[in-house]
Design an enzyme around this catalytic site. Structure first.
Site, PDB file in Angstrom:
ATOM      1  N   CYS A   7       0.887  -1.164   0.000  1.00  0.00           N
ATOM      2  CA  CYS A   7       0.000   0.000   0.000  1.00  0.00           C
ATOM      3  C   CYS A   7       0.920   1.208   0.000  1.00  0.00           C
ATOM      4  CB  CYS A   7      -0.920   0.017   1.216  1.00  0.00           C
ATOM      5  SG  CYS A   7      -1.801   1.589   1.381  1.00  0.00           S
ATOM      6  N   CYS A  54      -0.520   4.353   2.337  1.00  0.00           N
ATOM      7  CA  CYS A  54      -0.481   4.244   3.805  1.00  0.00           C
ATOM      8  C   CYS A  54      -0.017   2.830   4.120  1.00  0.00           C
ATOM      9  CB  CYS A  54      -1.815   4.624   4.449  1.00  0.00           C
ATOM     10  SG  CYS A  54      -3.289   3.944   3.671  1.00  0.00           S
ATOM     11  N   SER A  55      -0.862   1.996   4.677  1.00  0.00           N
ATOM     12  CA  SER A  55      -0.428   0.639   4.999  1.00  0.00           C
ATOM     13  C   SER A  55      -1.598  -0.319   5.013  1.00  0.00           C
ATOM     14  CB  SER A  55       0.254   0.615   6.366  1.00  0.00           C
ATOM     15  OG  SER A  55       1.286   1.570   6.417  1.00  0.00           O
ATOM     16  N   CYS A  56      -2.479  -0.205   4.038  1.00  0.00           N
ATOM     17  CA  CYS A  56      -3.649  -1.077   3.983  1.00  0.00           C
ATOM     18  C   CYS A  56      -3.195  -2.541   3.949  1.00  0.00           C
ATOM     19  CB  CYS A  56      -4.475  -0.773   2.742  1.00  0.00           C
ATOM     20  SG  CYS A  56      -5.100   0.919   2.731  1.00  0.00           S
TER      21      CYS A  56
END
Lengths: 214, 93, 91
Positions: free
Chosen positions: A115, A118-120
């Protein structure tokens, strides 16, 4: 007698508000929680229940999905279509809102997930993401130099394998179904699940090799 | 749903100052629709307290890596797939 | 700044991992609880993170970014008064 008899204004755990190695954010988060609970904005029980849920999540759930997919082609087809429904079928908790989609590694295609914004991450099925998944170098390089990243993680692909990166920028979470290892014929579903590592479901590792027989 | 699987599309090259979920590296680039996911609330308005309606169709759009990075070091067939909302897509010739 | 895909860097990926600390779990749970009450959604969380100054963003750890965002979004909504949290932790 029930928990509700406690006076929550005075019932918070009396943990030290700071401790030596902690970042400044640690006491600040605890103070934020106290303040929001006092204001009635959130409920302490709700915060605790959510922490319990989070710590209960582990890659073991994702591994069960993969192992079932390895032994049951019809299940695999459902996992590729809608991993959320497939998880419910096995009695697993796919978590709140986002849609989870499975993608399959084959002899011809290798998927890996990032991602960049962000950090999905499909954390209901894999647990919280590892630090490196959230790191800036991974988020930068996974899209523009996936083979370099894979090689850093120890995955060397044949030249004729196509690398397919998935950047989960929106509401979809991706779960990689890695290739079933050679030599795993005849293993039970549970044994197979033990080969499925977290990183193999992100697409930056192969599953563990089966222990040699005998 | 405006686009179908296999169709060529281009991601709008426009600047967008507020919150949005279209990565810069695909803006202005062409690819093809690989999957039509579903409709989701619009993060661009929901990020400012609205309900995010009307919802937007979300697509998985595939790009050839070589179209994105001039110095890409992998194989010509390597691809990257990105989820893009419909209002960021245009028909590609 | 947050849009990292393809940023020119040759930096190796640090693969050391840590178990989430209690305050990190709590931060995560606070955001979930605020969401459950309709007070803050994930898009607002992300907007708040993206509003961080570039330097702060790059230096902050993951949940430090969340904290920054929650503080600014809750201040914007009038749930937290300016300086209220500072006062609480005695600064």
């Amino acid at each position: 007698m029930s928990e509700h008899d406690h006076d929550h204004g005075h019932d918070h755990p009396h943990a030290p508000i700071t401790n030596g190695d902690e970042p400044a954010a640690a006491p600040r988060v605890r103070a934020l929680e106290e303040l929001l609970v006092e204001k009635g904005v959130i409920a302490r029980e709700d915060v605790r229940a959510r922490i319990d849920w989070l710590v209960s999540r582990s890659p073991g759930d994702g591994a069960r999905l993969v192992a079932r997919a390895w032994v049951d082609p019809a299940f695999k087809a459902r996992l590729l279509e809608d991993a959320r429904a497939a998880a419910l079928e096995l009695g697993l908790d796919p978590g709140p809102s986002p849609v989870v989609v499975g993608v399959e590694n084959t002899a011809d295609v290798h998927h890996m997930v990032v991602c960049t914004l962000c950090s999905c991450y499909p954390r209901a099925l894999l647990g919280p993401p590892p630090d490196w998944y959230k790191s800036l170098p991974y988020r930068s390089r996974a899209v523009s130099d996936p083979r370099g990243v894979l090689s850093e993680f120890g995955v060397e692909l044949d030249d004729d394998v196509e690398v397919r990166v998935l950047d989960s920028t929106a509401d979809i979470r991706y779960l990689v179904i890695p290739r079933r290892p050679d030599g795993s014929d005849g293993m039970t579903e549970e044994e197979l699940a033990s080969l499925v590592t977290r990183d193999s479901m992100i697409g930056v590792a192969e599953p563990a090799a089966p222990a040699p027989v005998g | 749903m405006r686009y179908r699987v296999g169709q060529r599309v281009r991601v709008a090259a426009r600047r967008h100052e507020g919150h949005h979920r279209t990565p810069g590296y695909v803006k202005g680039k062409s690819g093809s629709i690989e999957r039509v996911h579903a409709s989701f609330t619009n993060p661009e308005t929901r990020a400012y307290g609205s309900d995010g309606l009307p919802s937007q169709t979300l697509y998985l759009v595939g790009f050839a890596q070589r179209d994105l990075w001039p110095e890409y070091r992998g194989r010509p067939s390597d691809r990257i797939s990105v989820d893009v909302f419909e209002h960021w897509l245009e028909e590609a010739e | 700044m947050h849009d990292r895909g393809g940023w020119p860097t040759e930096a190796r990926i640090d693969r050391s991992e840590h178990e989430l600390a209690d305050w990190e779990l709590m931060m995560d749970a606070i955001v979930g609880a605020l969401g459950g009450r309709g007070l803050m959604n994930v898009d607002e969380l992300r907007r708040g993170i993206e509003s961080m100054p570039a330097n702060a963003y790059e230096q902050a750890s993951y949940y430090e970014r969340w904290l920054y965002s929650v503080e600014s979004i809750l201040a914007e909504k009038g749930v937290l008064a300016a300086g209220e949290l500072d006062k609480r932790i005695g600064r």
